[in-house]
Design a protein around this motif. Structure first.
Motif, mmCIF file in Angstrom:
data_model
loop_
_atom_site.group_PDB
_atom_site.id
_atom_site.type_symbol
_atom_site.label_atom_id
_atom_site.label_comp_id
_atom_site.label_asym_id
_atom_site.label_seq_id
_atom_site.Cartn_x
_atom_site.Cartn_y
_atom_site.Cartn_z
ATOM 1 N N GLY A 1 0.787 -1.224 0.000
ATOM 2 C CA GLY A 1 0.000 0.000 0.000
ATOM 3 C C GLY A 1 0.821 1.276 0.000
ATOM 4 N N PHE A 2 2.136 1.181 0.099
ATOM 5 C CA PHE A 2 3.012 2.349 0.079
ATOM 6 C C PHE A 2 3.690 2.447 -1.289
ATOM 7 N N ASP A 3 3.554 3.615 -1.921
ATOM 8 C CA ASP A 3 4.167 3.820 -3.235
ATOM 9 C C ASP A 3 5.686 3.752 -3.153
ATOM 10 N N SER A 4 6.279 3.156 -4.183
ATOM 11 C CA SER A 4 7.738 3.137 -4.263
ATOM 12 C C SER A 4 8.220 4.514 -4.714
ATOM 13 N N PHE A 5 9.485 4.787 -4.453
ATOM 14 C CA PHE A 5 10.081 6.063 -4.830
ATOM 15 C C PHE A 5 10.667 5.951 -6.231
ATOM 16 N N MET A 6 10.136 6.703 -7.169
ATOM 17 C CA MET A 6 10.623 6.798 -8.542
ATOM 18 C C MET A 6 10.934 5.449 -9.191
ATOM 19 N N PRO A 7 9.914 4.610 -9.400
ATOM 20 C CA PRO A 7 10.196 3.346 -10.098
ATOM 21 C C PRO A 7 10.680 3.622 -11.522
ATOM 22 N N ALA A 8 11.566 2.775 -12.014
ATOM 23 C CA ALA A 8 12.139 2.960 -13.349
ATOM 24 C C ALA A 8 11.868 1.729 -14.198
ATOM 25 N N LEU A 9 11.202 1.942 -15.320
ATOM 26 C CA LEU A 9 10.955 0.866 -16.266
ATOM 27 C C LEU A 9 12.226 0.638 -17.072
ATOM 28 N N VAL A 10 12.811 -0.547 -16.958
ATOM 29 C CA VAL A 10 14.016 -0.887 -17.710
ATOM 30 C C VAL A 10 13.623 -1.437 -19.074
#
Length: 173
Positions: free
Chosen positions: A155-164
């Motif tokens: 339920g907690f958003d991740s910090f700046m996910p990056a699509l590889v």
């Protein structure tokens, strides 16, 4: 010499009549579809798209279709642009069509792809402290053309996910 004078006379006559010698006609551009942007989105529909082409103001546009399903919120913004919202559809690549009020229809085969839903196979490492960067491995993560990835942990958003790529996301817990 006679052919040159005849061509010159025809060109001068066209200019005098207000016609362009390069096109030879004042006819409006015929109905065409050249692009759909973005060209992919969710099966739930609701994706705003812009359709590029020609002839959209020749006659009122009656429908924009995605695999024969009508789009919503269709607005012709110029002779070369239509904005609309995609309908829901099972994952697949479909034909996009524009139909005018006279029944003229133009198709763009393989014009839009309804993406398959993402699937997560593993999160590596599987446990750790807050602030840890993890790899999310799966499939159908997309190409980033619609929007960036969204990853949450309990339920907690991740910090700046990056699509590889289509099968890998880096995310910070």
């Amino acid at each position: 010499m006679r052919t040159l004078l005849t061509s010159l006379s025809i060109a001068l006559l066209l200019v005098a009549c207000g016609k362009s010698s390069s096109s030879g006609s004042d006819e409006p551009l015929s109905l065409s579809i050249r692009s759909v942007f973005p060209d992919n989105g969710p099966p739930a529909g609701g994706q705003p798209v812009a359709i590029g082409g020609t002839g959209f103001t020749n006659n009122p546009i009656r429908a924009v279709l995605f695999d024969e399903i009508p789009a919503t919120d269709v607005v012709v913004t110029s002779d070369s642009n239509i904005n609309c919202t995609t309908p829901a559809h099972d994952p697949d690549t479909v034909t996009v069509a524009v139909v005018d009020s006279l029944g003229e229809r133009v198709d763009l085969p393989f014009g839009y792809t309804y993406n398959r839903p993402p699937r997560v196979f593993a999160v590596v490492p599987a446990a750790g402290p807050a602030g840890l960067t993890v790899s999310v491995v799966g499939q159908n993560f997309g190409d980033g053309s619609v929007q960036g990835p969204s990853v949450d942990f309990g339920g907690f958003d991740s910090f700046m996910p990056a699509l590889v790529n289509n099968s890998l996301i880096f995310a910070t817990t």
